[in-house]
Design an enzyme around this catalytic site. Structure first.
Site, mmCIF file in Angstrom:
data_model
loop_
_atom_site.group_PDB
_atom_site.id
_atom_site.type_symbol
_atom_site.label_atom_id
_atom_site.label_comp_id
_atom_site.label_asym_id
_atom_site.label_seq_id
_atom_site.Cartn_x
_atom_site.Cartn_y
_atom_site.Cartn_z
ATOM 1 C CE LYS A 54 -3.836 -2.268 2.293
ATOM 2 N NZ LYS A 54 -4.412 -2.705 3.563
ATOM 3 C CD GLN A 98 -3.777 -4.460 6.536
ATOM 4 O OE1 GLN A 98 -3.811 -3.469 5.834
ATOM 5 N NE2 GLN A 98 -4.167 -5.634 6.103
ATOM 6 C CG ASP A 121 -10.228 -0.240 4.742
ATOM 7 O OD1 ASP A 121 -10.007 -0.731 3.630
ATOM 8 O OD2 ASP A 121 -9.517 -0.452 5.749
HETATM 9 N N1 GUN Z 1 -7.023 -6.793 5.951
HETATM 10 C C1 GUN Z 1 -7.279 -7.547 4.871
HETATM 11 N N2 GUN Z 1 -7.952 -6.838 3.939
HETATM 12 C C2 GUN Z 1 -8.117 -5.605 4.456
HETATM 13 C C3 GUN Z 1 -8.722 -4.418 3.954
HETATM 14 O O1 GUN Z 1 -9.270 -4.340 2.851
HETATM 15 N N3 GUN Z 1 -8.679 -3.349 4.799
HETATM 16 C C4 GUN Z 1 -8.103 -3.395 6.027
HETATM 17 N N4 GUN Z 1 -8.123 -2.287 6.778
HETATM 18 N N5 GUN Z 1 -7.537 -4.484 6.506
HETATM 19 C C5 GUN Z 1 -7.540 -5.582 5.725
#
Ligand code: GUN
Length: 300
Positions: A54, A98, A121
């Site tokens: 990311k 996350q 998100d």
């Molecule tokens: N962990 C796995 N996929 C995601 C996601 O799309 N967003 C977040 N914040 N954590 C994750």
């Protein structure tokens, strides 16, 4: 029939290019650089890889990346204090915590402490409610990526029968709401659905997000249907050598590709779209925060 392969890797590259174009414009014309803050608590290896990717892709499209890595035993109050600081930082337009979080932290409480306008998100309860009522919201990245691929492939989705297999808050439910907003007739199916094969056979659009390797078989697919496989499952692959593994989706790809009109592969389908849509969401949040028009083609 042999299905057309929907190349998510290539499509994600076009989304990132569009994001980069918007970022360049925001910088040049408005003197604003969109910023994404990612918070990682603990040392989960998969999460570390996601967060690294990311951060890398955020910088590649010209945005600011702010990474906050906290110890696994960080008290909840400290995490909430960090989120409060990010909520109030004008250089931060998107915030992502996350998941999964360590067990001592209340994920719902933490996610709902993010300013909904910065919720990259789309997991905040306000955004869930806004999406569920068809209003402007931040939209979860994976379903947004699926929607973009469907619109690109099919044009209008209006009137199509869509079946979403899986009812998670992160994919299944928001996906169903997005398809409903685009005027599909939507069924949410799951592992307890009666005659799941029969339900799937009614789908012009079949989205598989159950997390069960190759559960959806070729003969569950309606001839000519568009199949979006969200699953990423790591299974043993003895044919590749002892102890080797491979990634497969929730759909039996070989079987479904014989029947479907189009299908996303795993890997290289939905997966690459998730981070691309996270970047798109950050630009959207930045434009909204500054009263600027939304970036075309990057929102729901
Ligand atoms: N962990 C796995 N996929 C995601 C996601 O799309 N967003 C977040 N914040 N954590 C994750």
């Amino acid at each position: 029939m042999t299905a057309e392969i929907i190349d998510g890797k290539a499509f994600a590259a076009t989304v990132r290019a569009k994001v980069a174009e918007h970022v360049a414009n925001l910088k040049e014309v408005h003197g604003i650089t969109p910023g994404l803050a990612v918070v990682l608590v603990g040392e989960d290896p998969a999460s570390q890889v996601y967060v690294r990717n990311k951060g890398k892709q955020t910088l590649e499209v010209g945005m600011n990346s702010f990474e906050h890595k906290l110890d696994a035993d960080t008290p909840e109050a400290d995490l909430l204090a960090l989120i409060d600081q990010l909520n109030n930082d004008p250089a931060v337009h998107g915030i992502l915590v996350q998941l999964p979080l360590p067990d001592h932290l209340n994920s719902d409480l933490v996610i709902n402490s993010i300013n909904p306008a910065k919720d990259a998100d789309g997991f905040h309860i306000s955004n869930v409610g806004l999406l569920g009522t068809g209003q402007k919201s931040m939209v979860p990245c994976t379903p947004l990526g699926c929607l973009m691929m469907l619109r690109d492939h099919l044009g209008s989705l209006s009137g199509k029968n869509a079946v979403v297999v899986g009812r998670s808050n992160i994919v299944g439910k928001p996906m169903a709401n997005l398809l409903l907003k685009d005027s599909c007739t939507v069924t949410i199916a799951h592992s307890r659905t009666q005659d799941l094969p029969g339900v799937c056979r009614g789908a012009d659009i079949l989205v598989a997000a159950v997390g069960r390797p190759e559960m959806i078989k070729g003969d569950w697919v309606k001839p000519g249907a568009t199949v979006i496989d969200v699953g990423i499952n790591r299974i043993p692959a003895p044919e590749k050598g002892e102890g080797k593994h491979k990634l497969v989706g929730d759909v039996d790809f070989a079987g479904a590709a014989e029947i479907a009109g189009a299908i996303t592969p795993v890997p290289g389908g939905v997966g690459p779209m998730t981070i691309a849509c996270l970047l798109a969401n950050t630009v959207t949040a930045c434009c909204r925060a500054n009263g600027l028009p939304e970036p075309e083609g990057l929102t729901a």
